[in-house]
Every structure is written in C-alpha cells, then in structure tokens.
Design an enzyme around this catalytic site. Structure first.
Site, PDB file in Angstrom:
ATOM      1  CG  ASP A   2      -1.901 -11.258   4.788  1.00 31.77           C
ATOM      2  OD1 ASP A   2      -0.835 -11.381   4.232  1.00 31.77           O
ATOM      3  OD2 ASP A   2      -2.727 -10.782   3.996  1.00 31.77           O
ATOM      4  CG  ASP A   7      -1.054 -13.041  -1.709  1.00 33.06           C
ATOM      5  OD1 ASP A   7      -1.382 -13.768  -1.225  1.00 33.06           O
ATOM      6  OD2 ASP A   7      -0.693 -11.630  -1.876  1.00 33.06           O
ATOM      7  CD  GLU A  25      -5.804 -17.394   0.528  1.00 32.51           C
ATOM      8  OE1 GLU A  25      -4.758 -17.162   0.710  1.00 32.51           O
ATOM      9  OE2 GLU A  25      -6.488 -16.581  -0.248  1.00 32.51           O
TER      10      GLU A  25
END
Length: 793
Positions: free
Chosen positions: A463, A387, A390
């Site tokens: 999300d 997670d 990015e």
C-alpha cells in the site's frame, strides 16, 4: 549476553566438507553444494535436526565431494573458484576467491543467547551491499540496518521498515567481486550493514537454526544464478498477466465492472485484466459472491472474457467464524486452522469480523484451500490475488506468538511461521490452481512473501502512497525484489493511498510500463484513477504508454524466459551489468529492462528533462535513433505532454521518458492489441541498432505448459559490426507452429544508404529512410545471414 564459539576440539570429514566441534555445546557443519556454494550450519547445543526449509527447492542441490586439507591452524575446503577456511583457534570461517580476497570472513562469528542466534562478519572497507528484497529506500544498503518481519504498513514512506516481505539474502560487492549470503531462517531477523557496527556486518534472529549459504560470483549474475538454483525460479507466467491490469478497492456492483470494461474498449486503451477487491464477496466471506452486487457472476465473467478481459479476484486468509458458512465448518471439522495452546482455533478480527486462519503449514490444509478455488475458476475467474497474509490482524497487527502451527508435522509457533505465512498461502493457491486447470498456467499475486515465493506467485509492493517520494521509490523497490530472485513484481501505479494529479499518474504509469507487473490500484476513498481520469491530453499520452507496453510484450516475455534459465531479473540495476563501474553502485533511478533497454524515468514534479548516465559502450536513444557514446552523463529532454490533442499532433509522445538501447541490440516488438491474443501473431518487428551484440526472442503459446515438452521457439540474433560491414545472423531452436513467420527489420544507425544488402548470399530488397537513418527490410523466420555493406559516405 551472547555466547561465542570457542576453539575447535575435533572434526570429521563428511560428503562435501567437514563437521567440527567446539567444546561439548557447539557443532559446525560446512558443506559444498554442487554448482551452488557452501552451506554452513551450527547446532548449539545438541545434534543437528533434519534439514528442512520452505525457502529451498524440494530437491535442492546436494553436497559434492571436495578436497579437504588440514594445516596446523586451519582447514581448507577447496571447491571450484572459492574455498572455505576453518580457523581452529578460535573456530571462525573465512571464504576467499582465487586471488586471496577474503570476501566473507567471520569477525566475532556465530553467537547464541537464550534461543536467539547471531552472526558477525568483517565488513570489507570498500564493500557495498544490496539485497533483502522489498525495502523502501535506496538500492544500496551499505551503512544501514533493517528488520525482516512481514508487516502491513499502509501508506508507508521512504525508509519505513519493516514492510510486507522477508528475503534474508544479500549480495556484497567490492572491487568488482561479488558474493551472496542467504540466511535460511524464517524468524524475525535484523541486518546491520555497518550502520551501528561500522566495521562489521551483523545478523540477528529471534530463534531457529543458524544456517546460511555463501555464494561466490565473481559476477552478480552468477551469485543470483546460484541463489535461485537453491530457492527456485519463477515459471513462465501466462502472457496475459504481462499486459495492463486495472484495479480499485473496489469496482462494484456488476454494472460498474461492465462499464469499466466498455470504457477501455471504446477508448482503445489496451487492458487484459480487471481486479475485484473485497467488496465482490458476501460479507467478506472468501469463495463467495455478493448476490446483490454480482447476481450473475458466471455470465459476467463470460461476457468479459468475450471482450478479452481476465478477472482476478482477491482472496484473504481470514475465514469468517459463521457456523452456516461451509468454508468455516470444513476448516473447523478438519482441524485446518491455526490454534491456541489448548487446541482451540485462534480467532482474530479482519474484514469479515471474527475469523479463523488456515494453517498453510499443514499439507492437508493447503490441498483443501487450493481446491476451494474450484468454484471461482469454474465460473471463469482467471487469477487469484492474495492479501492480508502477513498475516495481518486488526487490533494487534498480527497473531500473538502463542498461536501454534502444524509446520509439516514438526510443530511450530507463530514466531517461526509468521514470515512464511504468505509464502505458504501462495503455494497452496498455486498448487490448487494447477490441480484445477492442469494445462493452464496460474496467475497468483501475493502481498506478503518469504524467500522462495517466486516459485508460486508474483508480488506487488503493498500500500504505497500518491506522493512523488513514492514515485521515486518504485524502481529501487522493484530492482531490490529482482535481486532477491523475484522477477515478477510491480507496484500500485498512481499510489494506493491518496489521489495523484495527472502529472504524477503519468510519470508513475511510465515507470509501470517497464515494470514486470503493470497494475493501477487505489483505495476506496481516493479519486478515480483510470488512464482517462485526468483529461484528454493525459488520456492520449497514457494510452500511448500502455500501447507501447503491449508492443514490448515479445521482448518482455523473452526476459521472463531468461529468468527461468539463469535467475536473471527482468528489471535490473545498472550494477547488474556494469559491476566494475563504481559510478553505478548507488544508481537506482535508472534501470535495465531486459538485456538491452535502459530506462531513466522522471520522478520529480515539474521536470521536463533529466540527466542520464550512460555506461561504457555505444548507446542509441530508442525513440529518436540518436547515437551516443557511453562513459558520460548527458542531459535528456523528457517533456511531460508531447501532444496537442486538439490539433492532433502526435509526435512521438513516448519521448517523455528517456529510454536508451545498447548498440547491436535487436528488440522484438509486436502489434498494438487491445488484449493479448486479440490478433494472431504472424509477424514481428525487429528494431535493430548498428553494433555488435547478442539478442534472444522466445515464443510459445503463452498459456499452457506445452513448452515443457518442446513446444517453443528460441531465436538467437547475433549482430556483428566491423568496418563497413554489418552482419545479422539468426539461429532458431525448438518447434512452435504458431511462431511468427515474418520479421520486419528496421536497422537504425546507418548514416547513409548501404552499397549492398544480401540475405543468405542473395540480393535483398530494402528501403532506406534518410531522416531516421534507418534501413527497412523483411525476411522470413529461419536460419538466415543478413549482410549489409554500409559503403562510404
């Protein structure tokens, strides 16, 4: 101001194509790659750099010698069904099919400006565009513009862009002819499919080489086969990972995790995996456990394993800058962190506070990071969820562009590596897990991704929110990922931000039952979001939805096998199969699940029916057996609650989601299990429907790599319906000792009892059920010919 390519000045033939110059600054190379398509490269200025890409396979397809024909004004490269034309004045490219249709044609062509690159092509007048993977909107991208820059976007809404993943690949379609274009450039990019340019399609990149691949169909299936032949395909996942997953930010302490597991088993709701979010760690330090909340992780993991649960834990890239923390010390001493220009490690702030970030573009750092999972795996963790990759950094969204990376020894800045960070983290994780447990298929889940991530990881759409808009976004986003070569994709069932009511959760769960990856996940500040959180009536229907998912696992697993062979998605838009039917071009609220099932989810509050478009052919309602002719739109009942839990009326609760199946299909289904492997599979149900078609069933052990050595069984089921006769022929290849030995066939669509039924020429006992117009019989696995004389009414 952009500088455009001028006239061709000279060229030379090379293997697979030509290398041409346009003045002293611009060089073009066009090559045909065997069984793939054309690769186009521009060098401006200077010579070509050594070909390198993290997106493509380590051993990608190679150039193949083709015919080159020089004419006065153009050069033709002929390769298979497509050809490339290099116009000389000015130097522009056109790709056309055997009919002469120019499916990809330069308008202004290649352009350069202060290190940036761009490319402009004609937009055919009736063309539609699909692609770019994860985008929050309709599947058809025509007349819209998009940005590719991996971005943490919690609670994103419809049309919000960019999001978490970058796939600079698209598919064009006009008049039944499909083609694909992949721009192999990881820098921040923008695509314009006629939004601002109108008659043109535009591509802009903030840096890097202008390098792209052109794939010709004419079918979408062929385009994706070529693209995944270049960028890779998802290996067979562990079977348990296709079961139901339950997650939350966060389930802790240990007794809550144990209680959660007990609830699933006591309520007889199947579940294979429990996910632990960041709160299982000691101060958010990766590769640690919080001893206060999880004092005995090995014992907990062992006990959960005994109950059939696999535990997936979250691992973020941020490493806390704590001199007493071994992971930080090792990374610092080895030089494995991304750095600032002075060579010091870049420090940002994420969940642990001040952190450093592994440089996953360094081979040594990937090996170190992968091996760091050993403690977790040895303790009993079965999957890794990556997670914040990015990469996300508090206070500024991501790293500054001055951050430097190893880039496989080539050097590179954050602007080049940003979109690739999640891909390389997934690669490090996957390869580490293979090294730690060499005969167990890894399960890796990543939020951020770049083209090629399918070789290492599954994905989810980040999300999302508990809104009806987000319920409707799930199918097109997952189909978009499938068309980007990423079949193993899911979304947060029920929504990550916000709290759904029972109706929204149920409708979201219904879609999730047909998603390749099925997980409920929600944030820390939302209401409880387990299948039983909405009352008894909802609990019952939610249980039945998840049980149905488990029954479909043989069919779903076969769809993953098919992807390994051809790159086909698991969740497919209707245009995948019916690209000559213009009515499906904009249709993304229905989808194909595998070869034969068509799902039409309900995505609007209060709806108890919906319209369904049935493409050409004959279809059956999967749950009622009703036969319907295609080529029309019908209205189908889709009741929200179809059970009366107090009076125990359990009449087909799954009729709440319309599912249709193509005539002639054979759908392999297993028994309901509380987790995969709970029961040994000795028999499978074959749900067949009168008609003519071809179906597959793939079986192996579901966890090891033994299938690569031939330990599998592939069953081909051919159905042929002509006049009063229906023939069902099964053929099998491969050898897998634990494959199902018995098939329990249920054949729907026979309006009256058959006159005779023979199996390999011998009379075969059967049972005919008039109410369901269904014929039932059993036969052993192996090569068989079942022949049914349907007789006359």
């Amino acid at each position: 101001m952009y500088q455009y390519i001028g006239d061709l000045t000279h060229y030379r033939e090379i293997t697979g194509g030509i290398e041409a110059a346009a003045g002293p600054e611009h060089t073009l190379r066009v090559e045909y790659l065997e069984d793939t398509g054309f690769r186009v490269r521009y060098a401006s200025p200077g010579p070509f750099s050594k070909l390198f890409s993290n997106a493509t396979l380590e051993n990608p397809p190679q150039p193949k010698s083709i015919r080159v024909r020089d004419h006065d004004n153009f050069i033709v490269l002929q390769a298979g069904d497509a050809e490339a034309i290099i116009h000389k004045t000015p130097l522009r490219l056109t790709f056309r099919d055997p009919s002469g249709f120019e499916f990809h044609k330069d308008s202004f062509g290649a352009a350069f400006r202060e290190g940036k690159v761009a490319h402009f092509t004609h937009k055919p007048p009736q063309a539609v565009y699909y692609g770019l993977g994860e985008k929050a909107g309709g599947l058809n991208r025509t007349n819209r513009a998009f940005t590719n820059w991996n971005t943490d976007m919690p609670g994103y809404g419809k049309h919000e862009d960019p999001l978490y993943k970058t796939f600079p690949f698209y598919i064009g379609l006009q008049g039944g002819t499909a083609w694909g274009v992949f721009y192999d450039n990881p820098f921040k990019t923008d695509f314009d499919f006629g939004a601002r340019l109108k008659d043109h399609a535009g591509y802009y990149a903030d840096g890097g080489e202008l390098r792209y691949y052109v794939f010709y169909g004419p079918g979408i299936k062929r385009v994706l086969q070529c693209y995944t032949g270049l960028t890779g395909r998802t290996p067979l996942p562990p079977l348990w990972s296709l079961g139901y997953h339950q997650s939350r930010w966060s389930y802790y302490p240990e007794h809550e995790v144990r209680l959660l597991a007990e609830e699933f088993r006591q309520r007889s709701i199947p579940c294979d995996a429990l996910h632990l979010d960041i709160d299982y760690m000691d101060g958010y330090r990766v590769f640690t456990w919080d001893e206060r909340h999880f004092p005995h992780p090995r014992k907990m993991l062992s006990d959960l394993k005994d109950k059939g649960f696999k535990v997936v834990v979250l691992v973020d890239p941020g490493v806390k800058t704590d001199p007493d923390y071994p992971v930080y010390r090792e990374g610092l001493q080895s030089g494995f962190f991304a750095t600032l220009p002075d060579g010091s490690p870049y420090r940002g702030e994420v969940w642990p506070g001040e952190t450093c970030f592994p440089d996953f573009s360094h081979p040594g750092a990937r090996i170190w990071w992968g091996n760091r999972h050993r403690m977790l795996i040895d303790q009993g963790v079965r999957g890794i969820w990556t997670d914040m990759n990015e990469p996300a950094v508090f206070g500024g969204k991501t790293m500054p562009d001055i951050v430097l990376f190893h880039n496989e020894g080539r050097g590179g800045g954050h602007a080049e590596m940003h979109n690739q960070y999640g891909l390389l983290m997934a690669k490090a994780t996957y390869e580490g897990l293979v090294d730690i447990r060499s005969d167990e298929r890894p399960f890796v889940l990543t939020r951020a991704a770049y083209a090629g991530v399918q070789r290492y990881s599954s994905v989810w759409t980040g999300d999302n929110s508990a809104t009806w808009d987000d319920v409707g976004l799930a199918p097109p986003m997952l189909m978009g990922l499938g068309l980007a070569g990423v079949p193993f994709a899911g979304y947060d069932i029920g929504g990550f931000t916000g709290t759904p009511d029972g109706e929204m959760y149920l409708r979201s769960l219904q879609i999730g039952a047909f998603a390749p990856f099925m997980r409920t996940h929600t944030a820390f500040d939302t209401g409880r979001q387990e299948p039983w959180s909405y009352g008894k009536e909802y609990e019952h229907i939610n249980r039945e939805i998840i049980r149905f998912r488990y029954r479909l696992l043989p069919y779903l697993y076969t769809a993953f096998y098919q992807h390994t062979q051809t790159g086909s998605p698991v969740m497919r838009p209707l245009v995948w199969e019916f690209q000559d039917d213009e009515q499906v071009y904009d249709m993304d609220d229905q989808f194909l699940f595998g070869d034969h099932l068509m799902v039409a989810p309900v995505v609007k509050k209060g709806s108890e029916q919906r319209t369904v478009y049935l493409p050409r052919g004959t279809w059956y309602n999967f749950f009622t057996g009703e036969r319907v002719q295609g080529g029309q739109t019908i209205t189908v009942k889709a009741p929200l609650i179809t059970v009366d839990i107090f009076n125990k009326v359990y009449d087909q609760p799954l009729r709440g989601i319309p599912v249709f199946v193509r005539a002639g299909a054979a759908i392999a289904m297993g028994e309901v299990q509380q987790y995969t492997g709970e029961k040994e599979t000795t028999a499978l149900d074959l749900k067949l429907f009168d008609g003519s078609s071809r179906s597959l069933l793939y079986e192996d052990d579901g966890h090891s790599f033994h299938y690569e050595k031939g330990a599998f069984r592939l069953t081909t089921i051919e159905t042929r319906s002509a006049g009063r006769y229906l023939e069902i022929e099964t053929r099998q290849t491969g050898a897998f000792e634990k494959a199902a030995g018995l098939f329990r066939a249920a054949i729907t669509g026979l309006t009256h009892p058959p006159a005779t039924v023979t199996l390999n020429g011998e009379a075969c006992p059967f049972l005919y059920e008039p109410a369901g117009k269904t014929l039932r019989l059993d036969f052993f696995a192996g090569a068989h010919l079942l022949r049914i004389d349907k007789g006359t009414a």
